[in-house]
Motif scaffolding. Structure first.
Motif, short mmCIF file in Angstrom:
data_model
loop_
_atom_site.label_atom_id
_atom_site.label_comp_id
_atom_site.label_asym_id
_atom_site.label_seq_id
_atom_site.Cartn_x
_atom_site.Cartn_y
_atom_site.Cartn_z
N GLU A 177 0.83 -1.21 0.00
CA GLU A 177 0.00 0.00 0.00
C GLU A 177 0.86 1.25 0.00
OE1 GLU A 177 -3.93 -1.81 2.32
OE2 GLU A 177 -2.42 -0.65 3.42
N MET A 178 1.91 1.27 0.82
CA MET A 178 2.81 2.43 0.82
C MET A 178 3.55 2.54 -0.51
SD MET A 178 4.37 2.73 4.68
CE MET A 178 4.85 1.00 4.86
N GLY A 179 3.85 1.40 -1.11
CA GLY A 179 4.51 1.41 -2.41
C GLY A 179 3.66 2.08 -3.47
N PHE A 180 2.37 1.76 -3.49
CA PHE A 180 1.48 2.39 -4.46
C PHE A 180 1.32 3.89 -4.18
CE2 PHE A 180 -0.31 -1.94 -5.49
CZ PHE A 180 0.01 -1.89 -6.83
N GLU A 181 1.32 4.26 -2.91
CA GLU A 181 1.24 5.68 -2.58
C GLU A 181 2.51 6.41 -3.03
OE1 GLU A 181 -0.18 9.28 -1.25
OE2 GLU A 181 -1.24 7.36 -1.51
#
Length: 437
Positions: A177-181
């Motif tokens: 999720e942080m990667g996509f953000e």
């Protein structure tokens, strides 16, 4: 809010990080050559190596693959497996020192914030990010910002330690999720910005026969938990007997008659079904699960934690829910991997003992120290691999599909390590009394 629950952004000190890299390598991992095998020096954990990891096998191809993910113009989230407490950060720190020295690492808020102001400053200077349960927004925001600067961010996608190095547990979505953000933020100014989730796995294997040390630790556990030892039992049989006795006590608490003829797996499933039924009755939801399937219980536990955070129910109901949820989680920590093979290694026996000590042996200074700094039964070798990173900039699937692919790569790498060590005669085996077809 108490200090332990307040996020404070790390303030990394490159000088301190370099010093601690050296200290970690000698004091925490390898020990002092020439002294680590000599009495009385090998009785001192700092001279022997606190984690007693004498050798690190990290092939150059894997190292370069991981290093290539880090740097300017990209964001990288490094996701190692989580087979062992304390040793986890020591090996993780050694890994990042070789690929991204200023990488930030997630750690429990009890360590970062819970040991006083001086230790909090020390951990923040070492670039540790405090994971605050139920309030991780600030930590995630900081992680994304740090990753965008080209430094890695390391966090364990398995969550807590399970003490089962051969099996990767279901993964949590935080890193993806942080990667996509980060990808969204990076692409706002650079159309070619890249984001990777870079898996890392490591497996520890004893360098020799450690049965005498494991037998002594097993004896301590038996005495501490008042478990009668059967003289004819093998080492693996003694561990199974400890767990069977503890399960019997939980069954008795639930007013269930233990079935001595049933397998551990069958008894555990029956007990979890009953505990889930009782917990489901206490939580007012439309359809609470009462079966003992992993997914159903996981959903029930999530509902329980949310129910407790919302402060629902009176004090007695909250106590009952918390007790039942904690009991289910503790019993569940022995998973299907425990009875999947007819053989068990010394390493797996050691993991069982450490898990028992963490979950059941409490109340003494020795037990408290062991919980935070568990001591291995003997010298070990760490086998480290870096599977192919998952490029989110090229990923077309969902978060769940990305997690499934990440899990597959990690599990395949662990299985390959285990196969290589076994082929080289690196394991000592016993009959597995947990085995269940």
């Amino acid at each position: 809010m108490s200090r332990i629950d307040v996020f404070v952004a790390p303030k990394p000190s490159p000088a301190l990080i370099r010093i601690m890299t050296f200290v970690n390598r000698i004091v925490m991992l390898h020990g002092v050559p020439g002294l680590r095998d000599l009495l009385p020096f090998n009785l001192l954990a700092g001279l022997r190596g606190v984690a007693n990891v004498r050798h690190i096998e990290f092939p150059d191809d894997d190292r370069q693959r991981l290093k290539a993910c880090c740097g300017g113009g990209k964001a990288t989230f490094i996701t190692p497996n989580h087979p062992e407490f304390f040793t986890d950060w020591m090996i993780d720190k050694e890994i990042v020192s070789q690929v991204s020295p200023l990488a930030a690492s997630w750690a429990t808020h009890g360590v970062v914030n819970g040991l006083g102001r001086i230790m909090q400053k020390f951990w923040l200077a070492n670039n540790l990010i405090a994971q605050i349960p139920g309030n991780s927004g600030a930590a995630k925001e900081h992680s994304v910002a740090w990753a965008l600067k080209g430094h890695g961010v390391l966090l364990h996608p398995e969550g807590g330690v399970g003490w089962h190095a051969n099996v990767v547990a279901p993964l949590l979505p935080g890193a993806v999720e942080m990667g996509f953000e980060a990808l969204k933020c990076g692409r706002a100014t650079d159309g070619d910005f890249k984001v990777c989730v870079a898996p890392v796995v490591w497996k520890l294997a004893f360098t020799g026969d450690v049965e005498p040390a494991l037998a002594r630790e097993c004896g301590y556990v038996e005495k501490s938990l008042k478990v009668e030892r059967h003289a004819a039992d093998t080492l693996s049989g003694r561990v199974h007997h400890i767990y069977a006795t503890l399960l019997s006590r939980d069954e008795s608490t639930c007013e269930m008659l233990p079935d001595a003829q049933a397998s551990y797996a069958a008894r555990q499933k029956r007990l979890l079904t009953e505990l889930s039924r009782r917990l489901g009755k206490l939580i007012p939801v439309e359809s609470a699960p009462v079966e003992s399937g992993i997914d159903e219980i996981a959903e029930l536990l999530r509902r329980s934690r949310r129910w407790l955070r919302e402060g629902a129910g009176d004090a007695e109901e909250q106590k009952q829910v918390r007790t039942l949820a904690d009991t289910i989680q503790r019993i569940q920590r022995v998973g299907p991997w425990a009875w999947s093979s007819p053989r068990i290694t010394q390493e797996e026996i050691a993991e069982h003992l450490k898990r028992i000590r963490n979950d059941y042996c409490k109340g003494t200074l020795r037990d408290t120290i062991n919980r935070f700094v568990p001591q291995p039964a003997g010298p070990r070798r760490a086998h480290i691999r870096a599977p192919e990173p998952l490029g989110l900039h090229a990923w077309q699937g969902s978060v769940d599909e990305a997690l499934a692919e990440l899990h597959r790569r990690m599990q395949d790498a662990i299985t390959a390590i285990v196969g290589q060590v076994e082929a080289g005669g690196g394991f000592i085996f016993y009959p597995n009394p947990f085995y269940h077809r």
